[in-house]
Write a protein that holds these residues in place. Structure first.
Motif, mmCIF file in Angstrom:
data_model
loop_
_atom_site.group_PDB
_atom_site.id
_atom_site.type_symbol
_atom_site.label_atom_id
_atom_site.label_comp_id
_atom_site.label_asym_id
_atom_site.label_seq_id
_atom_site.Cartn_x
_atom_site.Cartn_y
_atom_site.Cartn_z
ATOM 1 N N ALA A 1 2.738 -6.200 5.515
ATOM 2 C CA ALA A 1 2.358 -5.031 4.712
ATOM 3 C C ALA A 1 3.596 -4.214 4.381
ATOM 4 O O ALA A 1 4.383 -3.879 5.272
ATOM 5 C CB ALA A 1 1.348 -4.163 5.460
ATOM 6 N N ILE B 1 4.491 -0.616 3.219
ATOM 7 C CA ILE B 1 3.795 0.671 3.269
ATOM 8 C C ILE B 1 4.736 1.743 2.734
ATOM 9 O O ILE B 1 5.814 1.966 3.295
ATOM 10 C CB ILE B 1 3.340 0.999 4.707
ATOM 11 C CG1 ILE B 1 2.446 -0.139 5.244
ATOM 12 C CG2 ILE B 1 2.623 2.344 4.748
ATOM 13 C CD1 ILE B 1 2.160 -0.066 6.735
ATOM 14 N N THR C 1 -1.014 -0.133 12.427
ATOM 15 C CA THR C 1 0.141 -1.030 12.379
ATOM 16 C C THR C 1 0.501 -1.679 13.717
ATOM 17 O O THR C 1 1.449 -2.460 13.763
ATOM 18 C CB THR C 1 1.380 -0.280 11.828
ATOM 19 O OG1 THR C 1 1.710 0.803 12.700
ATOM 20 C CG2 THR C 1 1.132 0.222 10.420
ATOM 21 N N ILE D 1 5.514 -5.113 9.281
ATOM 22 C CA ILE D 1 5.480 -4.182 8.160
ATOM 23 C C ILE D 1 6.900 -3.912 7.659
ATOM 24 O O ILE D 1 7.878 -4.142 8.368
ATOM 25 C CB ILE D 1 4.801 -2.842 8.521
ATOM 26 C CG1 ILE D 1 5.616 -2.062 9.566
ATOM 27 C CG2 ILE D 1 3.363 -3.065 9.003
ATOM 28 C CD1 ILE D 1 5.141 -0.632 9.800
ATOM 29 N N THR E 1 0.854 -1.187 0.000
ATOM 30 C CA THR E 1 0.000 0.000 0.000
ATOM 31 C C THR E 1 0.887 1.234 0.000
ATOM 32 O O THR E 1 1.987 1.217 0.553
ATOM 33 C CB THR E 1 -0.989 -0.009 1.190
ATOM 34 O OG1 THR E 1 -1.901 1.098 1.051
ATOM 35 C CG2 THR E 1 -0.291 0.059 2.535
ATOM 36 N N TYR E 2 0.410 2.284 -0.631
ATOM 37 C CA TYR E 2 1.280 3.442 -0.810
ATOM 38 C C TYR E 2 0.481 4.720 -1.038
ATOM 39 O O TYR E 2 -0.698 4.696 -1.377
ATOM 40 C CB TYR E 2 2.228 3.213 -1.997
ATOM 41 C CG TYR E 2 1.490 3.105 -3.314
ATOM 42 C CD1 TYR E 2 1.341 4.208 -4.147
ATOM 43 C CD2 TYR E 2 0.921 1.901 -3.715
ATOM 44 C CE1 TYR E 2 0.639 4.116 -5.335
ATOM 45 C CE2 TYR E 2 0.229 1.799 -4.899
ATOM 46 C CZ TYR E 2 0.086 2.907 -5.712
ATOM 47 O OH TYR E 2 -0.616 2.809 -6.884
ATOM 48 N N ILE F 1 -3.117 3.893 -0.314
ATOM 49 C CA ILE F 1 -3.238 3.869 1.151
ATOM 50 C C ILE F 1 -4.621 4.310 1.646
ATOM 51 O O ILE F 1 -5.116 3.792 2.638
ATOM 52 C CB ILE F 1 -2.101 4.686 1.818
ATOM 53 C CG1 ILE F 1 -1.883 4.224 3.253
ATOM 54 C CG2 ILE F 1 -2.350 6.182 1.707
ATOM 55 C CD1 ILE F 1 -0.569 4.674 3.851
ATOM 56 N N LEU G 1 -0.179 4.919 9.882
ATOM 57 C CA LEU G 1 0.798 4.130 10.639
ATOM 58 C C LEU G 1 0.422 4.042 12.113
ATOM 59 O O LEU G 1 0.496 2.972 12.720
ATOM 60 C CB LEU G 1 2.200 4.716 10.475
ATOM 61 C CG LEU G 1 2.810 4.612 9.075
ATOM 62 C CD1 LEU G 1 4.102 5.428 8.991
ATOM 63 C CD2 LEU G 1 3.053 3.170 8.676
ATOM 64 N N VAL H 1 -0.266 9.631 6.123
ATOM 65 C CA VAL H 1 0.533 8.422 6.335
ATOM 66 C C VAL H 1 0.812 8.220 7.818
ATOM 67 O O VAL H 1 0.697 7.105 8.341
ATOM 68 C CB VAL H 1 1.839 8.477 5.526
ATOM 69 C CG1 VAL H 1 2.769 7.330 5.897
ATOM 70 C CG2 VAL H 1 1.543 8.483 4.034
#
Length: 169
Positions: free
Chosen positions: A46, A48, A69, A74, A6-7, A34, A65, A61
């Protein structure tokens, strides 16, 4: 193993690295922007990714996070305008990792990305000499991430998967 890539991207630099990581992963996998991810439930790992904006991870972001998370395995991948060996890059990575402090961060990949024309213009036209110097520094990133960085991202993905599998044996 179920893997999520995911980004967040604005200029395409992070997407380029996300696509490379996704391509390198042989396990059951998904790739999503994301803001399409509500939870990491159902994923064993994941990746990221995100760009650095104003010397830190974007708020979107950091919130992701912080909220998603905890207790998760991750790996972070980060793009930024500066050369990878620029002194402040380690500070940006540390700040980003702090937002995921309750996660199990397996590894972090970071690389330079080409800065958008709008940002370059803003930096170059700034009255602040430090911003003008930064513009000169980041101008060397034209064409980044290049094929060498894409290959390094694929190797990063393979290394993270190998580590994750070793832990689960």
């Amino acid at each position: 193993m179920k893997v999520l890539v995911t980004y967040m991207t604005q200029t395409g630099n992070t997407k380029k690295i996300a696509d490379a990581i996704y391509e390198a992963v042989d396990e059951d996998k998904d790739i999503k922007y994301i803001n399409e991810v509500d939870s990491l439930e159902g994923y064993d790992l994941a990746f990221i990714g995100f760009p650095i904006h104003q010397f830190n991870a974007p708020d979107e972001v950091k919130n992701f996070l912080n909220n998603n998370t905890n207790g998760k395995d991750i790996a972070l991948f980060i793009t930024h305008g500066a050369p990878s060996d620029f002194d402040q890059v380690s500070d940006w990575v540390s700040k980003s990792k702090e937002a995921a402090k309750d996660a199990n961060i397996i590894d972090v990949f970071q690389c330079q990305g080409e800065v958008s024309k709008e940002i370059m213009d803003m930096l170059q036209n700034s009255d602040d000499p430090q911003m003008q110097q930064f513009a000169e520094l980041v101008s060397k990133g034209k064409g980044q991430p290049d094929e060498t960085m894409v290959q390094k991202a694929k190797q990063f993905a393979n290394d993270v998967i190998t580590q994750k599998k070793a832990w689960t044996k």
